[in-house]
Design a protein around this motif. Structure first.
Motif, mmCIF file in Angstrom:
data_model
loop_
_atom_site.group_PDB
_atom_site.id
_atom_site.type_symbol
_atom_site.label_atom_id
_atom_site.label_comp_id
_atom_site.label_asym_id
_atom_site.label_seq_id
_atom_site.Cartn_x
_atom_site.Cartn_y
_atom_site.Cartn_z
ATOM 1 N N LYS A 34 0.850 -1.188 0.000
ATOM 2 C CA LYS A 34 0.000 0.000 0.000
ATOM 3 C C LYS A 34 0.886 1.237 0.000
ATOM 4 C CE LYS A 34 -4.171 -1.864 1.883
ATOM 5 N NZ LYS A 34 -4.988 -1.891 0.695
ATOM 6 N N GLU A 35 0.546 2.208 -0.842
ATOM 7 C CA GLU A 35 1.280 3.471 -0.974
ATOM 8 C C GLU A 35 0.271 4.598 -1.152
ATOM 9 O OE1 GLU A 35 4.434 4.084 -0.735
ATOM 10 O OE2 GLU A 35 5.504 2.240 -1.234
ATOM 11 N N THR A 36 0.670 5.808 -0.841
ATOM 12 C CA THR A 36 -0.165 6.956 -1.135
ATOM 13 C C THR A 36 -0.089 7.235 -2.640
ATOM 14 O OG1 THR A 36 1.625 8.565 -0.869
ATOM 15 C CG2 THR A 36 0.347 7.981 1.122
ATOM 16 N N LEU A 37 -1.088 7.942 -3.154
ATOM 17 C CA LEU A 37 -1.047 8.307 -4.566
ATOM 18 C C LEU A 37 0.170 9.163 -4.875
ATOM 19 C CD1 LEU A 37 -4.781 9.023 -5.454
ATOM 20 C CD2 LEU A 37 -3.369 7.100 -6.178
ATOM 21 N N ALA A 38 0.559 10.031 -3.933
ATOM 22 C CA ALA A 38 1.734 10.872 -4.137
ATOM 23 C C ALA A 38 2.999 10.021 -4.280
ATOM 24 C CB ALA A 38 1.884 11.870 -2.990
#
Length: 93
Positions: A12-16
């Motif tokens: 999981k990662e942020t969109l940024a």
């Protein structure tokens, strides 16, 4: 044709953060530099040719009458010993 996974990373990662990874790959592709992927002691370096096959896919998985999972897939492919030619146009906005 058998498939061999040379490198895989999923988390999981942020969109940024995803955008930052994609910008780095885009910069490497544009400059013609090899792309090196590294995670957890694994590493692979790829050197794509000037012309590649670019696949864009949007999918929905799940039941027709309920919530599912959406995905956006961007894939770059090329033959190890050949250089391809572009045959269609694509617009992403």
């Amino acid at each position: 044709m058998p498939e061999t996974v040379l490198f895989e990373s999923e988390r999981k990662e942020t969109l940024a953060a995803v955008a930052s990874y994609m910008r780095t790959v885009a910069d490497k592709l544009e400059s013609g530099d090899p792309v090196t992927l590294e995670a957890g002691g694994e590493s692979v370096t790829l050197d794509p040719p000037e012309t590649v096959e670019f696949e864009v896919k949007a999918e929905r998985e799940g039941p027709a009458d309920g919530a599912g999972e959406l995905s956006l897939e961007l894939e770059i492919e090329w033959d190890e010993n050949a250089d391809g030619e572009s045959d269609t146009s694509l617009s992403i906005s």
